[in-house]
Write a protein that holds these residues in place. Structure first.
Motif, PDB file in Angstrom:
ATOM      1  N   GLY A 267       0.673  -1.243   0.214  1.00  0.00           N
ATOM      2  CA  GLY A 267       0.002   0.125  -0.108  1.00  0.00           C
ATOM      3  C   GLY A 267       0.806   1.262  -0.064  1.00  0.00           C
ATOM      4  O   GLY A 267       0.533   2.198  -0.515  1.00  0.00           O
ATOM      5  N   ILE A 268       2.003   1.177   0.917  1.00  0.00           N
ATOM      6  CA  ILE A 268       2.927   2.487   0.793  1.00  0.00           C
ATOM      7  C   ILE A 268       3.321   2.696  -0.392  1.00  0.00           C
ATOM      8  O   ILE A 268       3.570   3.642  -0.916  1.00  0.00           O
ATOM      9  CB  ILE A 268       4.098   2.135   1.871  1.00  0.00           C
ATOM     10  CG1 ILE A 268       3.467   2.283   3.272  1.00  0.00           C
ATOM     11  CG2 ILE A 268       4.962   3.254   1.885  1.00  0.00           C
ATOM     12  CD1 ILE A 268       4.371   1.983   4.408  1.00  0.00           C
ATOM     13  N   GLY A 269       3.771   1.411  -1.408  1.00  0.00           N
ATOM     14  CA  GLY A 269       4.457   1.586  -2.606  1.00  0.00           C
ATOM     15  C   GLY A 269       3.639   2.181  -3.613  1.00  0.00           C
ATOM     16  O   GLY A 269       4.015   2.913  -4.583  1.00  0.00           O
ATOM     17  N   ILE A 270       2.272   1.636  -3.620  1.00  0.00           N
ATOM     18  CA  ILE A 270       1.185   1.885  -4.656  1.00  0.00           C
ATOM     19  C   ILE A 270       0.727   3.221  -4.476  1.00  0.00           C
ATOM     20  O   ILE A 270       0.483   3.875  -5.154  1.00  0.00           O
ATOM     21  CB  ILE A 270       0.116   1.087  -4.590  1.00  0.00           C
ATOM     22  CG1 ILE A 270      -0.296   0.885  -6.204  1.00  0.00           C
ATOM     23  CG2 ILE A 270      -1.106   1.314  -3.535  1.00  0.00           C
ATOM     24  CD1 ILE A 270      -1.502  -0.259  -6.051  1.00  0.00           C
TER      25      ILE A 270
ATOM     26  N   ILE B 126      -6.472   4.504   0.752  1.00  0.00           N
ATOM     27  CA  ILE B 126      -5.075   5.005   1.094  1.00  0.00           C
ATOM     28  C   ILE B 126      -5.336   5.552   2.616  1.00  0.00           C
ATOM     29  O   ILE B 126      -4.724   5.221   3.466  1.00  0.00           O
ATOM     30  CB  ILE B 126      -4.709   6.100   0.346  1.00  0.00           C
ATOM     31  CG1 ILE B 126      -4.006   5.345  -0.958  1.00  0.00           C
ATOM     32  CG2 ILE B 126      -3.214   6.604   0.882  1.00  0.00           C
ATOM     33  CD1 ILE B 126      -3.568   6.245  -2.093  1.00  0.00           C
ATOM     34  N   ALA B 127      -6.356   6.580   2.760  1.00  0.00           N
ATOM     35  CA  ALA B 127      -6.603   7.194   4.027  1.00  0.00           C
ATOM     36  C   ALA B 127      -6.941   6.120   5.159  1.00  0.00           C
ATOM     37  O   ALA B 127      -6.385   6.307   6.292  1.00  0.00           O
ATOM     38  CB  ALA B 127      -7.565   8.262   3.815  1.00  0.00           C
TER      39      ALA B 127
ATOM     40  N   PHE C 246     -12.341  -0.391   9.403  1.00  0.00           N
ATOM     41  CA  PHE C 246     -11.728  -1.662   8.907  1.00  0.00           C
ATOM     42  C   PHE C 246     -12.886  -2.226   7.925  1.00  0.00           C
ATOM     43  O   PHE C 246     -12.532  -2.533   6.834  1.00  0.00           O
ATOM     44  CB  PHE C 246     -11.407  -2.524  10.006  1.00  0.00           C
ATOM     45  CG  PHE C 246     -11.083  -3.850   9.565  1.00  0.00           C
ATOM     46  CD1 PHE C 246      -9.653  -4.053   9.022  1.00  0.00           C
ATOM     47  CD2 PHE C 246     -11.945  -5.036   9.768  1.00  0.00           C
ATOM     48  CE1 PHE C 246      -9.446  -5.613   8.549  1.00  0.00           C
ATOM     49  CE2 PHE C 246     -11.635  -6.055   9.177  1.00  0.00           C
ATOM     50  CZ  PHE C 246     -10.035  -6.445   8.675  1.00  0.00           C
ATOM     51  N   ASP C 247     -14.103  -2.214   8.382  1.00  0.00           N
ATOM     52  CA  ASP C 247     -15.156  -2.777   7.504  1.00  0.00           C
ATOM     53  C   ASP C 247     -15.331  -2.013   6.188  1.00  0.00           C
ATOM     54  O   ASP C 247     -15.556  -2.664   5.204  1.00  0.00           O
ATOM     55  CB  ASP C 247     -16.534  -2.826   8.271  1.00  0.00           C
ATOM     56  CG  ASP C 247     -16.499  -3.811   9.263  1.00  0.00           C
ATOM     57  OD1 ASP C 247     -15.576  -4.812   9.274  1.00  0.00           O
ATOM     58  OD2 ASP C 247     -17.230  -3.468  10.329  1.00  0.00           O
ATOM     59  N   SER C 248     -15.389  -0.640   6.222  1.00  0.00           N
ATOM     60  CA  SER C 248     -15.476   0.030   4.966  1.00  0.00           C
ATOM     61  C   SER C 248     -14.268   0.007   4.250  1.00  0.00           C
ATOM     62  O   SER C 248     -14.423  -0.057   2.968  1.00  0.00           O
ATOM     63  CB  SER C 248     -15.726   1.479   5.390  1.00  0.00           C
ATOM     64  OG  SER C 248     -14.479   2.206   6.169  1.00  0.00           O
ATOM     65  N   HIS C 249     -13.114  -0.298   4.862  1.00  0.00           N
ATOM     66  CA  HIS C 249     -11.795  -0.338   3.950  1.00  0.00           C
ATOM     67  C   HIS C 249     -11.936  -1.562   2.963  1.00  0.00           C
ATOM     68  O   HIS C 249     -11.583  -1.428   1.825  1.00  0.00           O
ATOM     69  CB  HIS C 249     -10.801  -0.467   4.959  1.00  0.00           C
ATOM     70  CG  HIS C 249      -9.504  -0.538   4.268  1.00  0.00           C
ATOM     71  ND1 HIS C 249      -8.598   0.577   3.663  1.00  0.00           N
ATOM     72  CD2 HIS C 249      -8.795  -1.721   3.805  1.00  0.00           C
ATOM     73  CE1 HIS C 249      -7.705   0.004   2.863  1.00  0.00           C
ATOM     74  NE2 HIS C 249      -7.508  -1.211   3.147  1.00  0.00           N
TER      75      HIS C 249
END
Length: 677
Positions: free
Chosen positions: A53-56, A94-95, A113-116
């Protein structure tokens, strides 16, 4: 060598974005959907998910800017609309992803977490739709002009996907292998029966009833190290640092007593106390010849007392006898649990934040919310191995609770939905910060507020001292002075309706030159066990009674403190007097000498104690009389605390007034005993 043009750079970014997206998708969906995945693998995948995630994120920012610049002039509203949804959707991912990495996947932020997860699935569907719709809605005459590699998944885009997945798989294997090598080098411990002296029988920790799930010593790191817990549980940690649990081993009274026990019976005997007061010393195997008990200043056991893992490592209860009747089990290791190398220790902390479920399941067993759980240490007996006499029952808060109104079935073997457990009073829900907060931002208080005002004051914990004082004064014990009736009040033979009779109150009055009985009622309506509880051979609760006339001249006093700090002999005191085999008082709390009691005065939960006093009213007394009664409490009796202070401990012993009542009674002349005709 030709410099790649803008279109080629965008295609390259698209390829690596797609590759990292595949890694993100796999590492995210596998732990979410497969419940039985091994914990270490699940943690590894979560860490790779974060790294991907950090890389993308950087690629996404660059690619989005370039892609929007190129496509802003296209007149396909549906494609642009879906593209906009994808942009904002990925920004949300990302947020929330970074928020979860920082805050942890905890109950309070379950919606994040669920919404992510659901937005990630929706994003994947929309992305496929966006690519397909973009290709098929492209004018037929212009498709030939668009490079096929830009609109199709050809070898050029599959290659980085395969490379990324292979790198991710290799990283997973490497992390797991590295973790296994660290654990194998640092987890070899000897069997208990080979090294621990068996002075008190075959049971490895006798005379304590503690057991370990492995049947071996527990590494000190697996039961100590509470400072590390505080990093994620700030409020809980701050409360624990002030609590009597944390000071269970460096409490000056405990230090005095454990030294006395060692001097009289040897260090092996200290296991009896240390299972509750200093589990670190007991379970790590130091309580044998050459070792040090928890009362020794500077030791880890002394500094932490009842550490975080001392309670949270109690996997199950082994009985209801008390004296530390629990089984301790080390928690499962997270990745790089014992690594001292910063990058690896940081990965360990992050793995706990991303996958706290294992942590929560193991360290919050179902039995933790029961009174039986507290009873493992707040129930006590002494047997022949310790007192060379026989079995003697001592404090038993569990049985006292089981017989109280707070245990609906009146039997601790059963549960009832309306029961009040120990934790309901001593660990109420309060606002806090940290990963253990619930959806409302609350935590269980870890002050463990009870009656120990002495320790709170001694260690300078004013907040806890105030909370403890307020707790004791919360009307759990009600004190009422029953007004003395006027025995010479006139009576009538005339008929009086039942309504009037039901409301009738006899006149209150006392007479000069007479002796009158005053009755006090002390009702234990709010304490879930006897009052006082705990170490009642040390505690002192007593009634301070004062009777003054109208000119504030003292007529009667009971419960005064003498010059040496002790309570006068005629006072009503709630305590216990333990005795040894010769009938002498065991006043130093040297319970290994105790064989019985000569005096016990407590108020069981839900009952009322009736105390009567005789007041001789002098002829010179003026009206009205003021009768005041106060229930006072201090943690230690004066004789005992003087003995402790001889060991150079400047221990405080504050007195708290728990309940009070006062009434005013008119004074009358005694009426004539004969009537005129």
């Amino acid at each position: 060598m030709t410099k790649p043009n803008k279109n080629q750079r965008e295609i390259g970014l698209l390829h690596w974005f797609t590759a990292l997206f595949f890694v993100l998708f796999v590492t995210g969906i596998v732990p979410w959907l497969i419940a039985g995945i091994p914990p270490l693998l699940s943690q590894t995948l979560s860490l790779l998910h974060l790294v991907s995630g950090i890389g993308i994120t950087g690629i996404f920012a660059t690619y989005s800017f370039s892609h929007f610049q190129r496509t802003v002039g296209f007149r396909r509203a549906s494609v642009i609309f879906v593209g906009g949804l994808l942009f904002f959707g990925f920004c949300y991912l990302i947020a929330t992803g970074f928020a979860l990495a920082y805050l942890g996947v905890v109950a309070r932020y379950a919606w994040v977490f669920d919404s992510h997860n659901w937005i990630a699935l929706l994003f994947s569907v929309l992305l496929i739709f966006h690519i397909g719709h973009h290709y098929f809605s492209f004018p037929q005459r212009r498709r030939a002009a668009v490079p096929s590699r830009f609109v199709t998944l050809d070898v050029a885009i599959i290659k980085p996907i395969l490379v990324a997945l292979l790198v991710a798989a290799g990283a997973s294997v490497s992390l797991l292998f590295l973790d296994a090598s660290i654990v194998s080098e640092d987890s070899q411990y000897a069997d208990l029966h080979q090294q621990y002296s068996d002075d008190y029988g075959e049971h490895p920790f006798s005379p304590s009833l503690t057991q370990t799930a492995s049947g071996k010593f527990v590494a000190q790191r697996d039961i100590a190290g509470s400072a590390r817990c505080i990093e994620c549980h700030q409020t809980i940690g701050e409360q624990w640092l002030a609590s009597a649990h944390r000071h269970a081993a460096n409490d000056p009274t405990y230090v005095r007593n454990i030294n006395l026990l060692e001097q009289n019976k040897g260090i092996s005997a200290t296991r009896y106390c240390e299972g509750c007061h200093a589990p670190i010393a007991l379970l790590s195997g130091t309580l044998t010849e050459g070792g040090q008990h928890g009362g020794v200043s500077g030791t880890v056991a002394n500094q932490e007392g009842i550490s975080c893992m001392s309670c949270h490592g109690m996997a199950e209860l082994t009985g209801s006898e008390g004296v530390a009747s629990y089984m301790f089990k080390e928690r499962s290791n997270y990745l790089f649990e014992h690594s001292q190398i910063w990058p690896l220790s940081a990965l360990n902390e992050q793995a706990i934040r991303l996958k706290p479920q294992l942590h929560s399941q193991e360290l919050r067993p179902s039995v933790m919310g029961t009174s039986e759980y507290c009873g493992t240490c707040h129930t006590q007996f002494m047997d022949k191995s310790m007192n060379n006499w026989g079995w003697v029952k001592m404090q038993d808060e569990l049985l006292a609770w089981a017989e109280s109104k707070f245990n609906k079935p009146k039997d601790s073997r059963f549960s009832h939905p309306n029961n009040k457990q120990c934790q309901d009073c001593h660990m109420p829900m309060v606002q806090g910060h940290g990963m253990a907060t619930d959806a409302d931002g609350n935590i269980k208080s870890h002050y463990f507020v009870g009656a120990n005002v002495a320790l709170a004051k001694h260690f300078g914990n004013e907040k806890l001292f105030e909370l403890t004082t307020e707790f004791l004064q919360r009307d759990k014990i009600e004190l009422t002075i029953d007004p003395p009736e006027d025995k010479f009040a006139k009576q009538s033979d005339l008929f009086v309706s039942s309504d009037i009779r039901s409301q009738q109150k006899y006149p209150v009055g006392m007479y000069r030159g007479s002796t009158t009985q005053i009755t006090l009622l002390l009702s234990n309506q709010g304490v879930g066990h006897h009052f006082p509880g705990g170490t009642i051979d040390l505690n002192e609760a007593w009634i301070d009674l004062k009777v003054y006339d109208g000119n504030q001249k003292l007529i009667l006093t009971s419960g005064d403190l003498l010059e040496d700090g002790s309570i006068e002999q005629n006072a009503t005191v709630y305590k216990e007097v333990a005795i040894d085999r010769y009938g002498k008082e065991v006043w130093r709390h040297d319970l290994f000498n105790m064989v019985g009691r000569s005096y016990v005065n407590v108020i069981p939960s839900g009952t009322t104690d009736i105390v009567e006093y005789e007041v001789a009213v002098p002829d010179w007394a003026t009206s009205p009389l003021t009768i005041t009664a106060t229930l006072r409490f201090r943690k230690f009796n004066q004789r005992y605390i003087n003995w402790v202070r001889q060991d150079q401990h400047l221990l405080s012993n504050p007195i708290v007034d728990i309940a009070r009542d006062s009434i005013s009674v008119p004074l009358l002349k005694t009426p004539s005993t004969h009537q005129s005709h």
